[in-house]
Design an enzyme around this catalytic site. Sequence first.
Site, PDB file in Angstrom:
ATOM      1  N   THR A  25      65.393 -14.716 -23.847  1.00 14.64           N
ATOM      2  CA  THR A  25      66.388 -13.723 -24.268  1.00 14.64           C
ATOM      3  C   THR A  25      67.612 -14.377 -24.904  1.00 14.64           C
ATOM      4  O   THR A  25      68.503 -13.673 -25.377  1.00 14.64           O
ATOM      5  CB  THR A  25      66.846 -12.878 -23.072  1.00 14.64           C
ATOM      6  OG1 THR A  25      67.474 -13.727 -22.101  1.00 14.64           O
ATOM      7  CG2 THR A  25      65.668 -12.155 -22.435  1.00 14.64           C
ATOM      8  N   ALA A  26      67.675 -15.704 -24.895  1.00 16.18           N
ATOM      9  CA  ALA A  26      68.760 -16.496 -25.498  1.00 16.18           C
ATOM     10  C   ALA A  26      70.078 -16.368 -24.745  1.00 16.18           C
ATOM     11  O   ALA A  26      71.114 -16.807 -25.253  1.00 16.18           O
ATOM     12  CB  ALA A  26      68.963 -16.130 -26.975  1.00 16.18           C
ATOM     13  N   THR A  74      70.976 -17.925 -21.857  1.00 23.19           N
ATOM     14  CA  THR A  74      71.411 -19.255 -21.426  1.00 23.19           C
ATOM     15  C   THR A  74      71.938 -20.079 -22.602  1.00 23.19           C
ATOM     16  O   THR A  74      73.012 -20.681 -22.532  1.00 23.19           O
ATOM     17  CB  THR A  74      70.241 -20.003 -20.762  1.00 23.19           C
ATOM     18  OG1 THR A  74      69.847 -19.301 -19.584  1.00 23.19           O
ATOM     19  CG2 THR A  74      70.637 -21.421 -20.384  1.00 23.19           C
ATOM     20  N   ASP A 131      70.785 -27.344 -18.722  1.00 24.22           N
ATOM     21  CA  ASP A 131      70.833 -27.311 -17.257  1.00 24.22           C
ATOM     22  C   ASP A 131      70.452 -28.686 -16.725  1.00 24.22           C
ATOM     23  O   ASP A 131      70.038 -29.570 -17.479  1.00 24.22           O
ATOM     24  CB  ASP A 131      69.900 -26.223 -16.681  1.00 24.22           C
ATOM     25  CG  ASP A 131      68.479 -26.335 -17.215  1.00 24.22           C
ATOM     26  OD1 ASP A 131      68.009 -27.472 -17.450  1.00 24.22           O
ATOM     27  OD2 ASP A 131      67.834 -25.297 -17.403  1.00 24.22           O
ATOM     28  N   LYS A 167      75.152 -24.873 -14.695  1.00 22.81           N
ATOM     29  CA  LYS A 167      75.078 -23.414 -14.632  1.00 22.81           C
ATOM     30  C   LYS A 167      74.413 -22.986 -13.335  1.00 22.81           C
ATOM     31  O   LYS A 167      73.801 -23.780 -12.615  1.00 22.81           O
ATOM     32  CB  LYS A 167      74.267 -22.867 -15.803  1.00 22.81           C
ATOM     33  CG  LYS A 167      72.764 -23.182 -15.695  1.00 22.81           C
ATOM     34  CD  LYS A 167      71.946 -22.524 -16.763  1.00 22.81           C
ATOM     35  CE  LYS A 167      70.452 -22.780 -16.500  1.00 22.81           C
ATOM     36  NZ  LYS A 167      69.578 -22.220 -17.529  1.00 22.81           N
TER      37      LYS A 167
END
Length: 323
Positions: free
Chosen positions: A228-229, A231, A174, A197
């Site tokens: 949570t993976a 991205t 990002d 993003k």
Amino acid sequence: MALIHGSKVKLFALSANKELGQEIADYVGLPLSECTTVRFADGEVMVNVGETVRGHDVFVVQPTSYPVNEHYMELLILIDALKRASAHTINIIMPYYGYSRQDRKAKAREPISAKLIADLLQAAGADRVIAMDLHAAQIQGFFNIPIDNFEALPLFVQYFKDQKIDDLVVVSPDHGGTTRARKFALYFDAPIAIVDKRRPRPNVAEVMNIIGEVKDKNVIIVDDIIDTAGTITLAAKALRDAGAKKIYVCITHPILSHPALERINNSPIEKVVCTNSIKLPDDKKGEKILQLSIAKILGQGILNIIDGKPVSNLFVYDPKTRY
């Protein structure tokens, strides 16, 4: 009595990552001091210190990962016990700073929980905090006591230098991580790319565009936290669609909340290289996950602090120094 260079020092490790605490103790040359945690039937925590700490410089290893609130309460109660037992200084080694992503008000009536945590640690009696790769640098300004923000960069640079990856591009997932990616890329004389993003809600990201050239390149995505993976795996897919060859991920703090491991295993990611700032249970380990130990960096930091030496040199990659 444990003496290091003439100073009385004791090292404790609470339940969040005792293995890291033992590795640090081995590097520093100290035994882990005796400390037990008891939980009563109603969930209350009692921490018992089994040896004297009077007049000692005390270091406590406790990253505040899941379960975050349990680990914070355990830490705060131990700090209180050490303070009441007349410890000379209380130094908290917290490589992962829980609540660090709540560092500002993104909308009306939101708390700044990272600041609240800083207040709690200071009120309990902490004299210094040693963190690693804080999610937001401004968290250091939340404290009125010294806080050292260690970097895992030398460890990662050394690992990837050893892999001898050619045609390399370093990728920020990002815009906010651009500075981190650029600093990493300088050691490889590599260009950077950015994943553009938007995040409609927490733990949900949507890739909009890839800024930079990644076609026929090997890429390393650099970030501080993998939760949570969502991205990272979304970015990896976008990079593969843009023509990237091998895709590696370099992350300091592997939270790996469900369904992170499944997403990683089903993604084009070759390997996720992370630190042991957070202890990973067996169900969060996998063939694509590689943990590197930060014990030597933190242990040398303790020695420098005891000797009154600067710690900033520990954050710079030196090919002559192997962590």
